[in-house]
Design an enzyme around this catalytic site. Structure first.
Site, PDB file in Angstrom:
ATOM      1  N   SER A   8      -2.996   2.480   6.761  1.00 16.01           N
ATOM      2  CA  SER A   8      -1.809   3.249   7.138  1.00 16.01           C
ATOM      3  C   SER A   8      -1.669   3.319   8.655  1.00 16.01           C
ATOM      4  O   SER A   8      -2.521   3.876   9.358  1.00 16.01           O
ATOM      5  CB  SER A   8      -1.892   4.660   6.562  1.00 16.01           C
ATOM      6  OG  SER A   8      -0.777   5.394   7.006  1.00 16.01           O
ATOM      7  N   HIS A  33       0.706  -0.241   5.394  1.00 16.28           N
ATOM      8  CA  HIS A  33       1.383   0.941   4.863  1.00 16.28           C
ATOM      9  C   HIS A  33       2.024   1.671   6.038  1.00 16.28           C
ATOM     10  O   HIS A  33       1.361   2.007   7.021  1.00 16.28           O
ATOM     11  CB  HIS A  33       0.387   1.851   4.143  1.00 16.28           C
ATOM     12  CG  HIS A  33       1.021   3.029   3.470  1.00 16.28           C
ATOM     13  ND1 HIS A  33       1.615   2.951   2.233  1.00 16.28           N
ATOM     14  CD2 HIS A  33       1.168   4.317   3.880  1.00 16.28           C
ATOM     15  CE1 HIS A  33       2.094   4.134   1.906  1.00 16.28           C
ATOM     16  NE2 HIS A  33       1.849   4.985   2.883  1.00 16.28           N
ATOM     17  N   ASP A  35       4.463   4.838   7.207  1.00 17.13           N
ATOM     18  CA  ASP A  35       4.999   6.148   6.815  1.00 17.13           C
ATOM     19  C   ASP A  35       6.167   6.560   7.693  1.00 17.13           C
ATOM     20  O   ASP A  35       6.023   6.696   8.904  1.00 17.13           O
ATOM     21  CB  ASP A  35       3.899   7.213   6.953  1.00 17.13           C
ATOM     22  CG  ASP A  35       2.803   7.044   5.923  1.00 17.13           C
ATOM     23  OD1 ASP A  35       3.124   6.997   4.727  1.00 17.13           O
ATOM     24  OD2 ASP A  35       1.625   6.962   6.320  1.00 17.13           O
ATOM     25  N   MET A  37       8.748   9.608   8.351  1.00 16.34           N
ATOM     26  CA  MET A  37       8.931  11.054   8.094  1.00 16.34           C
ATOM     27  C   MET A  37      10.101  11.575   8.906  1.00 16.34           C
ATOM     28  O   MET A  37      10.247  11.204  10.080  1.00 16.34           O
ATOM     29  CB  MET A  37       7.678  11.816   8.507  1.00 16.34           C
ATOM     30  CG  MET A  37       6.417  11.310   7.851  1.00 16.34           C
ATOM     31  SD  MET A  37       5.000  12.231   8.454  1.00 16.34           S
ATOM     32  CE  MET A  37       3.680  11.373   7.592  1.00 16.34           C
ATOM     33  N   HIS A  66       6.798   3.681   3.171  1.00 12.27           N
ATOM     34  CA  HIS A  66       6.785   4.932   2.392  1.00 12.27           C
ATOM     35  C   HIS A  66       7.727   5.931   3.070  1.00 12.27           C
ATOM     36  O   HIS A  66       7.428   6.440   4.149  1.00 12.27           O
ATOM     37  CB  HIS A  66       5.328   5.443   2.366  1.00 12.27           C
ATOM     38  CG  HIS A  66       5.147   6.773   1.715  1.00 12.27           C
ATOM     39  ND1 HIS A  66       3.990   7.516   1.873  1.00 12.27           N
ATOM     40  CD2 HIS A  66       5.943   7.505   0.892  1.00 12.27           C
ATOM     41  CE1 HIS A  66       4.095   8.647   1.186  1.00 12.27           C
ATOM     42  NE2 HIS A  66       5.273   8.673   0.594  1.00 12.27           N
ATOM     43  N   MET A  68       9.316   9.355   3.542  1.00 11.75           N
ATOM     44  CA  MET A  68       9.236  10.794   3.286  1.00 11.75           C
ATOM     45  C   MET A  68      10.454  11.407   3.961  1.00 11.75           C
ATOM     46  O   MET A  68      10.350  12.130   4.966  1.00 11.75           O
ATOM     47  CB  MET A  68       7.912  11.339   3.849  1.00 11.75           C
ATOM     48  CG  MET A  68       6.728  10.970   2.972  1.00 11.75           C
ATOM     49  SD  MET A  68       5.166  11.012   3.864  1.00 11.75           S
ATOM     50  CE  MET A  68       5.197   9.351   4.517  1.00 11.75           C
ATOM     51  N   MET A 137       0.629  10.668  -4.472  1.00 13.33           N
ATOM     52  CA  MET A 137       0.160  11.358  -3.270  1.00 13.33           C
ATOM     53  C   MET A 137      -1.094  12.157  -3.630  1.00 13.33           C
ATOM     54  O   MET A 137      -1.054  13.024  -4.508  1.00 13.33           O
ATOM     55  CB  MET A 137       1.237  12.298  -2.727  1.00 13.33           C
ATOM     56  CG  MET A 137       2.453  11.603  -2.128  1.00 13.33           C
ATOM     57  SD  MET A 137       2.084  10.346  -0.893  1.00 13.33           S
ATOM     58  CE  MET A 137       1.152  11.290   0.322  1.00 13.33           C
ATOM     59  N   PHE A 143       0.962  14.378   6.864  1.00 12.03           N
ATOM     60  CA  PHE A 143      -0.077  14.206   7.888  1.00 12.03           C
ATOM     61  C   PHE A 143      -1.193  13.302   7.386  1.00 12.03           C
ATOM     62  O   PHE A 143      -1.500  13.300   6.191  1.00 12.03           O
ATOM     63  CB  PHE A 143      -0.684  15.575   8.255  1.00 12.03           C
ATOM     64  CG  PHE A 143       0.351  16.560   8.715  1.00 12.03           C
ATOM     65  CD1 PHE A 143       0.758  16.600  10.044  1.00 12.03           C
ATOM     66  CD2 PHE A 143       0.950  17.430   7.799  1.00 12.03           C
ATOM     67  CE1 PHE A 143       1.738  17.496  10.452  1.00 12.03           C
ATOM     68  CE2 PHE A 143       1.931  18.327   8.197  1.00 12.03           C
ATOM     69  CZ  PHE A 143       2.330  18.365   9.538  1.00 12.03           C
ATOM     70  N   GLY A 144      -1.795  12.577   8.313  1.00 16.17           N
ATOM     71  CA  GLY A 144      -2.993  11.811   7.994  1.00 16.17           C
ATOM     72  C   GLY A 144      -4.213  12.720   8.082  1.00 16.17           C
ATOM     73  O   GLY A 144      -4.120  13.854   8.560  1.00 16.17           O
ATOM     74  N   ASP A 175      -2.416   7.457  -2.131  1.00 10.11           N
ATOM     75  CA  ASP A 175      -2.110   7.688  -0.717  1.00 10.11           C
ATOM     76  C   ASP A 175      -2.564   9.073  -0.266  1.00 10.11           C
ATOM     77  O   ASP A 175      -1.977  10.088  -0.668  1.00 10.11           O
ATOM     78  CB  ASP A 175      -0.594   7.518  -0.502  1.00 10.11           C
ATOM     79  CG  ASP A 175      -0.212   7.547   0.974  1.00 10.11           C
ATOM     80  OD1 ASP A 175      -1.111   7.560   1.828  1.00 10.11           O
ATOM     81  OD2 ASP A 175       1.007   7.553   1.239  1.00 10.11           O
ATOM     82  N   GLY A 176      -3.579   9.089   0.583  1.00 12.06           N
ATOM     83  CA  GLY A 176      -4.032  10.343   1.182  1.00 12.06           C
ATOM     84  C   GLY A 176      -5.506  10.623   0.904  1.00 12.06           C
ATOM     85  O   GLY A 176      -5.907  10.712  -0.256  1.00 12.06           O
ATOM     86  N   GLY A 177      -6.288  10.716   1.969  1.00 12.31           N
ATOM     87  CA  GLY A 177      -7.690  11.110   1.819  1.00 12.31           C
ATOM     88  C   GLY A 177      -8.577  10.078   1.144  1.00 12.31           C
ATOM     89  O   GLY A 177      -9.679  10.420   0.689  1.00 12.31           O
ATOM     90  N   GLY A 197      -5.730   5.627   6.043  1.00 14.99           N
ATOM     91  CA  GLY A 197      -5.379   5.802   7.443  1.00 14.99           C
ATOM     92  C   GLY A 197      -6.588   6.192   8.261  1.00 14.99           C
ATOM     93  O   GLY A 197      -7.231   5.372   8.925  1.00 14.99           O
TER      94      GLY A 197
END
Ligand code: DX5
Ligand code: ZN
Length: 215
Positions: A8, A33, A35, A37, A66, A68, A137, A143-144, A175-177, A197
């Site tokens: 990301s 990826h 993002d 926003m 992606h 958002m 998600m 936020f990353g 996506d995320g963590g 990310g």
């Protein structure tokens, strides 16, 4: 199918964007990826078309974009023009999701739908056969570097079953963590695409981390 790793760009060094894009080009990563926003759908603003075009100019792998943002439909042609290959909209941002998905596909891109952590995969029952990717998600978007939400394993399993049941070809993206501790369990739970990310960009050896996520 071998799984896909999509670093990301949100966690890249924006003052050295070309260097970070070339790092991903030279790595075993499959996609970028990206993002987007808008400060309305999520409480943060990332970047827009000029930066996306700058990434596209150097990227040698598909751009997985992606969104958002609210009202994504009005920007679909611009994202195609900016170089997106896969365009993902949020279920929660689309009143007429079927129309949004058709718009994306008619513009010549693959269509993805993202679900916030609180949104059940069952809402996709009547659209899953029409989409190319579902982005689950595993943090609240915006936020990353946030903590992975454990319920995601369960959701991935339910989504896998729904995809099979409806004879869909949709890929499951997480996506995320995502990190080196949870990625194997995510793959076992049905994930096809791992977004990462912070795990990649906070490392001193991002290429090495990407190749670990690929194994
Ligand atoms: C969050 C974004 C993610 C983010 C993931 O809103 O959609 O793509 O970059 O970052 P990490 O891997 O650091 O959680
Ligand atoms: Zn994302």
């Amino acid at each position: 199918m071998a799984h896909i790793v999509a670093p990301s760009i949100l966690s890249a060094d924006f003052a050295n964007l070309q260097r970070d894009v070339e790092m991903i080009n030279s790595s075993s990563a499959d996609w970028f990826h990206v993002d987007i926003m808008d400060g309305v759908f999520v409480p943060n603003i990332s970047f827009g078309f000029p930066v996306l075009k700058a990434i596209a100019k150097h990227a040698k792998k598909p751009l997985d974009v992606h969104l958002m943002i609210v009202n994504p439909d009005q920007y679909v042609p611009s994202f195609k023009e900016a170089g997106a290959e896969i365009l993902t909209v949020h279920y929660e941002a689309c009143t007429h999701l079927h129309r949004s998905v058709q718009n994306i596909k008619n513009s010549g891109m693959k269509a993805g739908v993202a679900l916030n952590p609180h949104t059940s995969v069952s809402v996709l029952e009547d659209i899953i056969a029409d989409i190319d990717l579902v982005c689950l998600m595993s943090v609240n978007p915006g936020f990353g570097g946030q903590k992975f939400i454990e319920n995601t394993y369960h959701k991935a399993g339910l989504l896998k079953a729904l995809i099979k049941n409806k004879h869909s070809k949709a890929l499951i993206e997480i996506d995320g963590g995502v990190d080196l501790d949870n990625y194997k369990k995510l793959l076992q739970s049905g994930a096809d695409v791992l977004v990462a990310g912070n795990t990649v960009f906070s490392s001193k050896d991002p290429v090495g981390v990407i190749s670990k996520l690929k194994t």
